[in-house]
Design a protein around this motif. Structure first.
Motif, PDB file in Angstrom:
ATOM      1  N   PRO A  28       0.645  -1.097   0.075  1.00 43.69           N
ATOM      2  CA  PRO A  28      -0.243   0.115  -0.024  1.00 43.69           C
ATOM      3  C   PRO A  28       0.856   1.373  -0.133  1.00 43.69           C
ATOM      4  O   PRO A  28       1.963   1.198   0.505  1.00 43.69           O
ATOM      5  N   PRO A  29       0.380   2.316  -0.645  1.00 43.48           N
ATOM      6  CA  PRO A  29       1.162   3.583  -0.722  1.00 43.48           C
ATOM      7  C   PRO A  29       1.283   4.378   0.731  1.00 43.48           C
ATOM      8  O   PRO A  29       2.123   5.070   0.372  1.00 43.48           O
ATOM      9  N   TRP A  30       0.868   4.096   1.689  1.00 44.94           N
ATOM     10  CA  TRP A  30       1.069   4.761   2.848  1.00 44.94           C
ATOM     11  C   TRP A  30       1.291   3.739   3.841  1.00 44.94           C
ATOM     12  O   TRP A  30       0.632   2.765   4.140  1.00 44.94           O
ATOM     13  N   VAL A  31       2.278   4.150   4.908  1.00 43.38           N
ATOM     14  CA  VAL A  31       2.443   3.556   5.880  1.00 43.38           C
ATOM     15  C   VAL A  31       2.845   4.260   7.214  1.00 43.38           C
ATOM     16  O   VAL A  31       3.274   5.275   7.090  1.00 43.38           O
ATOM     17  N   VAL A  32       2.432   3.748   8.354  1.00 44.66           N
ATOM     18  CA  VAL A  32       2.588   4.569   9.416  1.00 44.66           C
ATOM     19  C   VAL A  32       3.980   3.848  10.142  1.00 44.66           C
ATOM     20  O   VAL A  32       4.095   2.720  10.290  1.00 44.66           O
ATOM     21  N   VAL A  33       4.807   4.591  10.315  1.00 43.06           N
ATOM     22  CA  VAL A  33       6.294   4.067  10.901  1.00 43.06           C
ATOM     23  C   VAL A  33       6.390   4.556  12.381  1.00 43.06           C
ATOM     24  O   VAL A  33       5.807   5.582  12.606  1.00 43.06           O
ATOM     25  N   GLN A  34       7.012   3.642  13.037  1.00 43.85           N
ATOM     26  CA  GLN A  34       7.300   4.052  14.568  1.00 43.85           C
ATOM     27  C   GLN A  34       8.691   3.897  14.863  1.00 43.85           C
ATOM     28  O   GLN A  34       9.463   2.966  14.448  1.00 43.85           O
ATOM     29  N   TRP A  35       9.149   4.852  15.312  1.00 40.07           N
ATOM     30  CA  TRP A  35      10.669   5.018  15.654  1.00 40.07           C
ATOM     31  C   TRP A  35      10.777   4.519  17.273  1.00 40.07           C
ATOM     32  O   TRP A  35      10.133   4.208  17.855  1.00 40.07           O
ATOM     33  N   ALA A  36      12.200   4.122  17.412  1.00 38.67           N
ATOM     34  CA  ALA A  36      12.535   3.626  18.529  1.00 38.67           C
ATOM     35  C   ALA A  36      12.127   4.285  19.829  1.00 38.67           C
ATOM     36  O   ALA A  36      11.545   3.841  20.966  1.00 38.67           O
ATOM     37  N   ASN A  48      11.653   6.065  -1.121  1.00 37.10           N
ATOM     38  CA  ASN A  48      12.536   7.099  -0.074  1.00 37.10           C
ATOM     39  C   ASN A  48      12.004   6.376   1.387  1.00 37.10           C
ATOM     40  O   ASN A  48      11.554   7.102   2.270  1.00 37.10           O
ATOM     41  N   ALA A  49      12.684   5.626   1.879  1.00 39.91           N
ATOM     42  CA  ALA A  49      12.537   4.844   3.081  1.00 39.91           C
ATOM     43  C   ALA A  49      13.072   5.971   4.118  1.00 39.91           C
ATOM     44  O   ALA A  49      14.049   6.548   3.507  1.00 39.91           O
ATOM     45  N   PRO A  50      12.696   5.740   5.343  1.00 45.38           N
ATOM     46  CA  PRO A  50      13.318   6.785   6.306  1.00 45.38           C
ATOM     47  C   PRO A  50      14.888   6.374   6.698  1.00 45.38           C
ATOM     48  O   PRO A  50      15.024   5.171   6.352  1.00 45.38           O
ATOM     49  N   LEU A  51      15.605   7.308   6.654  1.00 47.20           N
ATOM     50  CA  LEU A  51      17.081   7.157   6.695  1.00 47.20           C
ATOM     51  C   LEU A  51      17.420   6.801   8.041  1.00 47.20           C
ATOM     52  O   LEU A  51      16.774   6.591   9.086  1.00 47.20           O
ATOM     53  N   ALA A  52      18.460   5.923   8.088  1.00 49.54           N
ATOM     54  CA  ALA A  52      18.944   5.312   9.371  1.00 49.54           C
ATOM     55  C   ALA A  52      17.829   4.283   9.892  1.00 49.54           C
ATOM     56  O   ALA A  52      16.824   4.261   9.228  1.00 49.54           O
ATOM     57  N   GLY A  53      18.483   3.655  10.841  1.00 51.07           N
ATOM     58  CA  GLY A  53      17.549   2.637  11.343  1.00 51.07           C
ATOM     59  C   GLY A  53      16.889   2.879  12.678  1.00 51.07           C
ATOM     60  O   GLY A  53      16.624   4.260  12.823  1.00 51.07           O
ATOM     61  N   GLY A  54      16.482   2.038  13.355  1.00 51.92           N
ATOM     62  CA  GLY A  54      15.424   2.298  14.440  1.00 51.92           C
ATOM     63  C   GLY A  54      14.211   2.742  14.325  1.00 51.92           C
ATOM     64  O   GLY A  54      13.421   3.049  15.034  1.00 51.92           O
ATOM     65  N   TRP A  55      13.486   2.196  13.320  1.00 49.50           N
ATOM     66  CA  TRP A  55      12.009   2.317  12.992  1.00 49.50           C
ATOM     67  C   TRP A  55      11.589   1.128  12.324  1.00 49.50           C
ATOM     68  O   TRP A  55      12.315   0.128  11.957  1.00 49.50           O
ATOM     69  N   ARG A  56      10.101   0.894  12.494  1.00 51.23           N
ATOM     70  CA  ARG A  56       9.632  -0.502  12.239  1.00 51.23           C
ATOM     71  C   ARG A  56       8.050   0.104  11.462  1.00 51.23           C
ATOM     72  O   ARG A  56       7.594   1.171  11.916  1.00 51.23           O
TER      73      ARG A  56
END
Length: 82
Positions: A28-36, A48-56
């Protein structure tokens, strides 16, 4: 004839094991991401995924409005920070 059937069966089995599933091809074109730290944001699900790690990823949606509703629901359940 039995050998041909066996060979075709083995080929089909190998292809289904290697090929990605249909759901893996469509995202799907939209996603809710959660950082650490627990903060959640709506993100456009493209290259264009979020840069760096620590998200899901915590939720997917077909429109921004649906993603907003899912974000608000996650915040109401206290799974995401306000």
């Amino acid at each position: 004839m039995k050998r041909l059937t066996l060979a075709l069966g083995a080929l089909v089995l190998a292809l289904t094991a290697v090929a990605p599933s249909a759901s893996a091809l469509y995202q799907p074109p939209w996603v809710v991401v959660q950082w650490a730290n627990g903060d959640c944001k709506i993100w456009r699900n493209d290259f264009n995924a979020p840069l760096a790690g620590g998200w899901r990823s915590v939720a997917y949606a077909n429109s921004y409005n649906v993603a907003w509703g899912k974000l608000r629901g996650l915040q109401a359940m206290r799974k995401c920070n306000l």
